[in-house]
Design a protein around this motif. Structure first.
Motif, PDB file in Angstrom:
ATOM      1  N   TYR A 122       0.838  -1.201   0.000  1.00 17.92           N
ATOM      2  CA  TYR A 122       0.000   0.000   0.000  1.00 17.92           C
ATOM      3  C   TYR A 122       0.882   1.264   0.000  1.00 17.92           C
ATOM      4  N   SER A 123       1.706   1.438   1.065  1.00 17.25           N
ATOM      5  CA  SER A 123       2.466   2.689   1.236  1.00 17.25           C
ATOM      6  C   SER A 123       3.506   2.877   0.142  1.00 17.25           C
ATOM      7  N   VAL A 127       3.723   8.580  -0.055  1.00 21.75           N
ATOM      8  CA  VAL A 127       2.313   8.359   0.265  1.00 21.75           C
ATOM      9  C   VAL A 127       2.170   7.380   1.414  1.00 21.75           C
ATOM     10  N   TRP A 153       8.089   0.218   3.051  1.00 24.02           N
ATOM     11  CA  TRP A 153       7.659  -0.284   4.366  1.00 24.02           C
ATOM     12  C   TRP A 153       6.865  -1.577   4.248  1.00 24.02           C
ATOM     13  N   VAL A 371      -3.199  11.015  12.771  1.00 18.99           N
ATOM     14  CA  VAL A 371      -4.320  10.722  11.873  1.00 18.99           C
ATOM     15  C   VAL A 371      -5.553  10.338  12.702  1.00 18.99           C
TER      16      VAL A 371
END
Ligand SMILES: Cc1cc2nc3c(=O)[nH]c(=O)nc-3n(C[C@H](O)[C@H](O)[C@H](O)COP(=O)(O)OP(=O)(O)OC[C@H]3O[C@@H](n4cnc5c(N)ncnc54)[C@H](O)[C@@H]3O)c2cc1C
Length: 386
Positions: A122-123, A127, A153, A371
């Protein structure tokens, strides 16, 4: 609000406890063949994939049974149910919900049997928190997607056989999460390179992953093109009460209390110091608050209601407690707090130091504390958007 369990749920908890009494020895006796024995008995008991439907090989458990099981396992520091970490946590649920029959047949039994690892792409370098801005491209070319870009990551990338990957298949689409597609990618695909990253504790648990024109067959797409974002969110919305984390934090607090009993402060057991007792009481209060929050979320899930932004409150508590319990464990050791696991003199084999260095997964995974605070501020308190 009634937090008591029904007679059936109490009976289920009793069954879980009896089973664990029989099959789970104390932590000091879990060497030798125990891991293999444990893997076999929990699989036979259908505790691996406990909440997954029975027709795909899961246990067909209710949300409540799943939470009770997790709590009991966590209280006894049981080993994980299956070693296919991400497969069991979210890849499997995503495939069950969105996969084709062929994908279910291909992947679900292997995940339940922990045959290999999955990793999550994903990362990206630019982003993370704002994941919907991801740039890694997937361009359709006949019956393949050609993937070009980079992920970072990526935990377990070095050992994983498959990756669940998010790519941008449409550029310039608004809202930006609409142009994202989810692909299931073999890690030995030509053009895919893994470069390990060393973390603060000296381990290489995660890596950078580079895609240079990697061809992924269209049949490896999970769900519809452009709907990858919804798949990602849905898969993470499994059992989210956080009750198991509470049990884990309680166990850690017990261990901290024991440390305070055996360590000395000004020539007396640290536990006799009012400041130490106050800190322990404060931890206990915060963990109890987390448990009651968790039970509220669970009650809603049992009633079929959705739990949304409020789970951020527990995530925030958990992240802070995780760090502060470890730091207090080190503080109680005085000068010995400066030693690590490699030293003969280290307290508890450097347990608290390892905890303090390993905070990344809980604190950053699933959204950083900042977040979580934004979510609480905007969606619960109705404050203006950041
Ligand atoms: C141990 C570990 C394992 C991981 N495993 C994986 C994995 O397997 N797969 C994967 O894809 N990713 C993985 N990640 C990455 C993780 O998901 C990201 O690190 C996380 O989403 C944060 O993104 P970032 O690192 O880009 O930080 P950023 O998003 O750049 O954030 C940097 C800082 O800015 C703050 N910040 C960001 N946005 C805001 C805002 N709007 N308001 C206030 N503050 C803000 C953040 O809180 C943070 O303190 C892992 C990370 C760790 C630590």
């Amino acid at each position: 609000m009634d937090f008591n369990l029904t007679p059936e749920e109490e009976a289920f908890r009793g069954d879980v406890r009896s089973f664990l009494d029989e099959h789970l020895p104390p932590e000091s006796d879990r060497g030798g063949m125990f891991p293999l024995r444990w893997a076999k008995v929990v699989r036979e008991k259908r505790w691996v994939g406990f909440s997954w439907p029975r027709d795909v090989g899961g246990g067909g458990a209710t949300v409540m049974q799943q939470a009770i099981l997790k709590e009991e396992l966590s209280q006894r520091a049981a080993p994980p149910l299956g070693t296919c970490i991400m497969g069991l946590a979210w890849v499997g649920p995503a495939i069950i919900q969105h996969g084709t029959e062929e994908q279910k047949r291909q992947f679900i039994p292997d995940i339940l049997d922990s045959k290999y690892q999955w990793c999550t792409g994903y990362s990206e370098p630019a982003v993370g928190s704002d994941l919907a801005a991801l740039q890694c491209r997937g361009v359709r070319d006949g019956d393949h997607y050609v993937v070009t870009g980079q992920k970072i990551w990526t935990s377990l990338a070095e050992w994983a056989k498959w990756m669940i990957l998010l790519v941008r298949t449409e550029v310039g689409r608004e809202p930006k999460h609409e142009g994202i597609t989810c692909l299931l990618v073999p890690m030995d695909s030509p053009g895919l390179t893994v470069k390990p990253i060393r973390d603060l504790a000296g381990h290489s648990f995660f890596a950078e992953v580079f895609f240079d024109g990697v061809r992924v067959p269209v049949e490896n797409r999970l769900g519809e093109e452009g709907k990858g974002w919804q798949i990602t969110l849905g898969a993470l919305a499994n059992e989210r009460s956080g009750i198991a984390e509470v049990a884990g934090l309680r166990r850690r607090l017990d261990r901290l209390r024991e440390l305070a009993r055996v360590r000395t402060l000004d020539g007396r057991p640290a536990l006799e110091d009012a400041r130490v007792r106050r800190r322990l009481a404060e931890f206990h209060t915060r963990i109890s608050a987390m448990r009651f929050n968790g039970l509220r979320f669970l009650t809603r899930q049992v009633k079929g209601e959705s739990v949304g932004s409020e789970t951020s409150i527990n995530k925030l508590h958990a992240a802070r407690l995780e760090q502060q319990l470890a730091e207090f464990g080190i503080e109680l050791q005085g000068s010995y707090g400066a030693l690590t696991g490699g030293s003969d003199e280290a307290v508890a084999g450097g347990h608290w130091q390892k905890q303090a260095l390993g905070w990344g997964t809980t604190v950053i995974g699933g959204g950083t504390p900042n977040v979580q605070k934004n979510i609480i501020a905007e969606r619960i308190l109705g404050l203006p958007h950041d």
